[in-house]
Design a protein around this motif. Structure first.
Motif, PDB file in Angstrom:
ATOM      1  N   SER A  39       0.831  -1.210   0.000  1.00  0.00           N
ATOM      2  CA  SER A  39       0.000   0.000   0.000  1.00  0.00           C
ATOM      3  C   SER A  39       0.862   1.255   0.000  1.00  0.00           C
ATOM      4  O   SER A  39       0.596   2.206  -0.749  1.00  0.00           O
ATOM      5  CB  SER A  39      -0.922   0.007   1.228  1.00  0.00           C
ATOM      6  OG  SER A  39      -1.823  -1.071   1.190  1.00  0.00           O
ATOM      7  N   ALA A  43       1.064   3.799  -3.169  1.00  0.00           N
ATOM      8  CA  ALA A  43       0.594   5.169  -2.928  1.00  0.00           C
ATOM      9  C   ALA A  43       1.715   6.175  -3.164  1.00  0.00           C
ATOM     10  O   ALA A  43       1.478   7.260  -3.714  1.00  0.00           O
ATOM     11  CB  ALA A  43       0.054   5.295  -1.500  1.00  0.00           C
ATOM     12  N   ASP A  46       2.015   6.707  -6.816  1.00  0.00           N
ATOM     13  CA  ASP A  46       0.855   7.453  -7.297  1.00  0.00           C
ATOM     14  C   ASP A  46       0.962   8.939  -6.967  1.00  0.00           C
ATOM     15  O   ASP A  46       0.454   9.789  -7.707  1.00  0.00           O
ATOM     16  CB  ASP A  46      -0.434   6.896  -6.687  1.00  0.00           C
ATOM     17  CG  ASP A  46      -0.779   5.500  -7.193  1.00  0.00           C
ATOM     18  OD1 ASP A  46      -0.246   5.100  -8.247  1.00  0.00           O
ATOM     19  OD2 ASP A  46      -1.580   4.810  -6.515  1.00  0.00           O
ATOM     20  N   ILE A 299      -0.216   4.376   5.178  1.00  0.00           N
ATOM     21  CA  ILE A 299      -0.639   5.423   4.250  1.00  0.00           C
ATOM     22  C   ILE A 299      -0.742   6.786   4.929  1.00  0.00           C
ATOM     23  O   ILE A 299      -0.363   7.812   4.359  1.00  0.00           O
ATOM     24  CB  ILE A 299      -1.990   5.052   3.608  1.00  0.00           C
ATOM     25  CG1 ILE A 299      -1.845   3.777   2.765  1.00  0.00           C
ATOM     26  CG2 ILE A 299      -2.503   6.186   2.733  1.00  0.00           C
ATOM     27  CD1 ILE A 299      -0.955   3.923   1.563  1.00  0.00           C
ATOM     28  N   LYS A 303       1.273  10.078   3.605  1.00  0.00           N
ATOM     29  CA  LYS A 303       0.621  11.290   3.104  1.00  0.00           C
ATOM     30  C   LYS A 303       1.077  12.522   3.876  1.00  0.00           C
ATOM     31  O   LYS A 303       1.282  13.600   3.296  1.00  0.00           O
ATOM     32  CB  LYS A 303      -0.898  11.136   3.163  1.00  0.00           C
ATOM     33  CG  LYS A 303      -1.442  10.166   2.125  1.00  0.00           C
ATOM     34  CD  LYS A 303      -2.961  10.077   2.185  1.00  0.00           C
ATOM     35  CE  LYS A 303      -3.503   9.171   1.081  1.00  0.00           C
ATOM     36  NZ  LYS A 303      -4.990   9.043   1.143  1.00  0.00           N
TER      37      LYS A 303
END
Length: 348
Positions: A39, A43, A46, A299, A303
């Motif tokens: 994950s 991410a 991305d 995640i 972020k």
């Protein structure tokens, strides 16, 4: 996500590098599920983070294996950094091929010598007295790395934890070296004196490791008692804090350290950002920093760390943080080896 060339190479790396030491799980960082690794890696790609840092020694190769699994189908989007231990530099190709196999790839973007080659450094990687007493030379190691680059197994050559004199030894071999990965954060500023100016002069990128000082600059710990013993064995802490894991034998800068963290926490509140974001943004404000290596185990952490890379600090805020952290720099000095006694550094 800002990207810059890695040294003199044609490789573009992101301002944030994902630290992969926890990947694969191990004694130091604890368990890490492959699902979470997948994950985080997907991410990151991305969201524009393309650079991932691992090493053959991280969790006995499981970090490389875990990263390779996560990059399946997306390897072409990533810049993979891995590192060889100085004790293994008699057989660089053999160890590179083992890393390639674990990573599930046919090339490594940047392959680094993990620590300089000297007796004290090599002793941390092997008990073989033959290797400790007769380690490979810098010339021998970098000639092999250069051959791997010519053969296409690696795209760029690097070094990790190299001091001013040690970098000069490598540069004198004539081998193109594009990067030095070394500790740099608000409370670990030793490279500013000699290492950063040398890198800028010689077009060697710096990737800063320990961006959050293993969670300290993320505000995780309120007091030194809260820091796990195996993460309190640097010279920032008095020797006893390591619970037998410390080697430096010094008094540390504990009082100054937590005064800095408290003031950073207040400053972050004033600026309406997380303390970890403030710490990352300060690193990237420095003109000699190409990227900062930050661990992100899920995640949410990822972020938050990525958001810090778009945070622009004013010159006044940067100067204030410099001033706030100066007492720690005054105590610890300009020796970038934070784990050995100042008189017995592996980095020089």
């Amino acid at each position: 996500m800002k990207k810059e060339k890695l040294g003199k190479s044609d490789i573009d790396i992101s301002a944030m590098t994902v630290g992969c030491w926890p990947f694969g799980g191990g004694e130091y960082w604890g368990e890490q599920s492959q699902k979470d690794v997948d994950s985080v890696v997907h991410a990151a790609l991305d969201l524009g983070v393309n650079t991932f840092d691992t090493a053959e020694m991280y969790n006995n190769g499981e970090s490389e294996r875990s990263l390779g699994l996560a990059l399946k189908g997306r390897r072409h989007e990533a810049v993979v950094i891995s590192k060889i231990s100085p004790s293994n530099c008699h057989r660089v190709r053999e160890h590179c091929e083992q890393s390639l196999q674990r990573l599930g790839t046919d090339y490594i973007d940047s392959y680094m010598l993990h620590w300089p080659i000297n007796k004290l450094s090599v002793e941390h990687f092997t008990t073989d007295m033959n290797l400790i007493d007769a380690p490979p030379t810098v010339e021998e190691a970098y000639a092999q790395l250069d051959e791997l680059k010519k053969q296409g197994l690696i795209r760029s050559i690097g070094m990790s934890n190299f001091g001013r004199g040690q970098m000069d030894e490598v540069v004198r071999t004539g081998v193109q070296v594009d990067v030095n990965e070394i500790s740099y954060n608000i409370v670990s500023r030793a490279i500013e004196a000699e290492i950063a100016p040398y890198c800028m002069k010689n077009r060697i990128s710096i990737i800063g490791s320990m961006g959050l000082q293993q969670g300290l600059l993320a505000g995780i710990y309120r007091t030194a008692d809260d820091v796990p013993k195996h993460q309190a064995h640097s010279r920032h802490y008095p020797d006893f804090r390591g619970g037998g894991t410390s080697r430096h034998g010094e008094d540390g800068a504990e009082k100054e350290l937590f005064e800095v963290v408290d003031r950073l926490r207040s400053l972050a509140d004033e600026l309406h950002v997380h303390i970890a974001q403030l710490a990352i943004a300060w690193i990237l404000k420095k003109p000699f920093m190409t990227s900062t290596l930050v661990g992100s185990r899920n995640i949410d952490e990822l972020k938050m760390n990525i958001a810090a890379c778009t945070l622009t600090l004013s010159d006044d805020t940067e100067a204030l943080i410099d001033e706030i952290s100066q007492p720690v720099l005054d105590v610890l000095g300009n020796n970038p080896d934070y784990y050995e006694h100042s008189s017995k550094s592996r980095i020089y």
